[in-house]
Design a protein around this motif. Structure first.
Motif, PDB file in Angstrom:
ATOM      1  N   VAL B  30      45.887  31.463  32.130  1.00 14.87           N
ATOM      2  CA  VAL B  30      44.887  30.583  32.016  1.00 14.87           C
ATOM      3  C   VAL B  30      44.910  30.011  33.548  1.00 14.87           C
ATOM      4  N   GLU B  31      46.075  29.839  34.058  1.00 21.38           N
ATOM      5  CA  GLU B  31      46.334  29.247  35.241  1.00 21.38           C
ATOM      6  C   GLU B  31      45.527  30.219  36.354  1.00 21.38           C
ATOM      7  N   ALA B  32      45.507  31.381  36.149  1.00 15.51           N
ATOM      8  CA  ALA B  32      44.825  32.191  37.251  1.00 15.51           C
ATOM      9  C   ALA B  32      43.578  32.279  36.946  1.00 15.51           C
ATOM     10  N   PHE B  33      42.960  32.084  35.623  1.00 10.87           N
ATOM     11  CA  PHE B  33      41.513  31.701  35.579  1.00 10.87           C
ATOM     12  C   PHE B  33      40.897  30.733  36.238  1.00 10.87           C
ATOM     13  N   VAL B  34      41.845  29.755  36.016  1.00  8.82           N
ATOM     14  CA  VAL B  34      41.259  28.256  36.648  1.00  8.82           C
ATOM     15  C   VAL B  34      41.229  28.591  38.138  1.00  8.82           C
ATOM     16  N   ASP B  35      42.239  29.263  38.984  1.00  8.77           N
ATOM     17  CA  ASP B  35      42.290  29.406  40.214  1.00  8.77           C
ATOM     18  C   ASP B  35      41.075  30.217  40.548  1.00  8.77           C
ATOM     19  N   ARG B  36      40.446  31.156  39.909  1.00  9.07           N
ATOM     20  CA  ARG B  36      39.596  31.917  40.359  1.00  9.07           C
ATOM     21  C   ARG B  36      38.063  31.473  40.373  1.00  9.07           C
ATOM     22  N   ILE B  37      37.973  30.412  39.357  1.00  9.50           N
ATOM     23  CA  ILE B  37      36.582  29.773  39.089  1.00  9.50           C
ATOM     24  C   ILE B  37      36.107  28.713  40.107  1.00  9.50           C
ATOM     25  N   GLU B  38      35.122  28.512  40.047  1.00  7.59           N
ATOM     26  CA  GLU B  38      34.351  27.353  40.991  1.00  7.59           C
ATOM     27  C   GLU B  38      34.645  26.245  40.126  1.00  7.59           C
ATOM     28  N   ASP B  39      34.309  25.162  40.828  1.00 14.95           N
ATOM     29  CA  ASP B  39      34.126  23.904  40.210  1.00 14.95           C
ATOM     30  C   ASP B  39      32.989  23.561  39.427  1.00 14.95           C
ATOM     31  N   GLY B  40      32.877  22.731  38.514  1.00 18.05           N
ATOM     32  CA  GLY B  40      32.060  22.415  37.631  1.00 18.05           C
ATOM     33  C   GLY B  40      31.888  20.892  37.099  1.00 18.05           C
ATOM     34  N   ALA B  41      30.913  20.539  36.538  1.00 13.46           N
ATOM     35  CA  ALA B  41      30.816  19.109  36.073  1.00 13.46           C
ATOM     36  C   ALA B  41      31.629  19.136  34.651  1.00 13.46           C
ATOM     37  N   ARG B  60      39.488  20.904  37.856  1.00 11.24           N
ATOM     38  CA  ARG B  60      38.070  21.802  38.225  1.00 11.24           C
ATOM     39  C   ARG B  60      36.801  21.045  37.914  1.00 11.24           C
ATOM     40  N   THR B  61      36.834  19.897  37.253  1.00  9.05           N
ATOM     41  CA  THR B  61      35.747  19.371  36.379  1.00  9.05           C
ATOM     42  C   THR B  61      35.681  17.724  36.746  1.00  9.05           C
TER      43      THR B  61
END
Lengths: 66, 246
Positions: B30-41, B60-61
């Motif tokens: 899950v940490e790796a997923f959060v690292d590879r995604i873009e920020d969102g609201a 990220r949000t």
């Protein structure tokens, strides 16, 4: 619960907007501590219990263990 | 079906405090997923439990919704949010993952980790995946994970989660997973059963395909299947009805 969350929440059954009734706020006025969320379409009522809205469909809300 | 889902709620209400105390750390996948995604609201943690993954999403949000069926678990999430100072970005909601109380296209980033397998029927699991597709924005991204037959405790399956027996059976195919209960041992030794559907990886991919989600990335790790998904742009069209009409 923050009042701005209402923009995101909806009725779990028919996905229509919810209206806040009987809201009580905390001392800062930032958080809704208790109240009722009412579906503007079907009229189903969802309680806000100690700051957390309970948006379980009614048939899953019943049967709290003794 | 409702009864069994209420059972899941009761089970986690009973074991909430002990369960949460053994779930201190975020999963590396899950940490790796959060690292590879873009920020969102807006972020969403479905089946948030003690909010360890909601906490990651707050990096990220602007705000993260933590949704769980169990009030007991939500209380552990509230405590963690206060202890670790992310309560200001956290919105807790009690709800059902197959009937989300969230509006269409409201969520930019979501994690749905180790929860889908608690829904007792394929119908409910696909409905839940459809619900995730409905609430994701266009361009929104989610990580969905389930426990799978690739886990080392399931001896009848190989390391890819494929059955090592009954290879000539024709009733299996994608449906080679199985339903089971897995005991939780409370301090003092009391055992509490939890319902699980254990997926084969192929079956999980098929359920994702049958839903309004599109799989962008798929991996097997530590006996779990992980899928990075986006909402199918045709998710609100009728074509999906026939895709799953079997």
């Amino acid at each position: 619960m923050k009042e701005s969350l209402l923009e995101i929440l909806c009725c779990p059954l028919d996905k229509h907007d919810l209206e806040l009734e009987d809201a009580e706020y905390d001392d800062d006025g930032d958080e809704i501590v208790s109240g009722t969320l009412v579906c503007t379409e079907c009229g189903e009522r969802y309680p806000i219990e100690d700051g957390i809205p309970n948006l379980l469909p009614p048939d899953m809300r019943e049967g709290t263990p003794a | 079906m409702t009864d069994r889902r209420v059972d899941v709620r009761h089970t986690y209400d009973r074991i909430a405090t002990h369960f949460a105390s053994t779930r201190e750390y975020a999963w590396p996948e899950v940490e790796a997923f959060v690292d590879r995604i873009e920020d969102g609201a807006v972020g969403l943690d479905l089946g948030c439990g003690n909010c360890r993954h909601a906490e990651l999403l707050t990096t990220r949000t602007d705000r993260v919704i933590g949704l769980d069926i169990s009030r007991g678990l939500l209380e552990t999430g509230r405590a963690r949010g206060a202890d670790r100072e992310f309560a200001g970005s956290l919105d807790l909601v009690q709800g059902d993952c197959a009937q989300l109380p969230l509006g269409r296209e409201t969520v930019d980033l979501a994690v749905y980790v180790a929860t889908l397998h608690h829904l007792p029927t394929r119908e409910a699991r696909i409905a839940s995946l459809d619900e995730l597709a409905r609430v994701l924005t266009n361009g929104g991204r989610a990580l969905v994970s389930v426990w799978s037959t690739a886990h080392s405790r399931f001896e009848a399956y190989d390391e890819d989660g494929d059955p090592v027996t009954n290879t000539d059976s024709d009733d299996g195919g994608e449906a080679d997973g199985f339903d089971t209960t897995v005991e939780w041992t409370l301090p003092g030794g009391e055992l509490v059963d939890r319902f699980y559907h254990i997926y084969t990886p192929a079956e999980f991919e098929a359920d994702l395909e049958a839903s309004g989600l599109e799989t962008q990335r798929f991996e097997l790790s530590s006996g779990n299947c992980y899928a990075d998904v986006t909402a199918d742009e045709n998710r609100n069209a009728l074509k999906r009805t026939s895709k799953r009409g079997e």
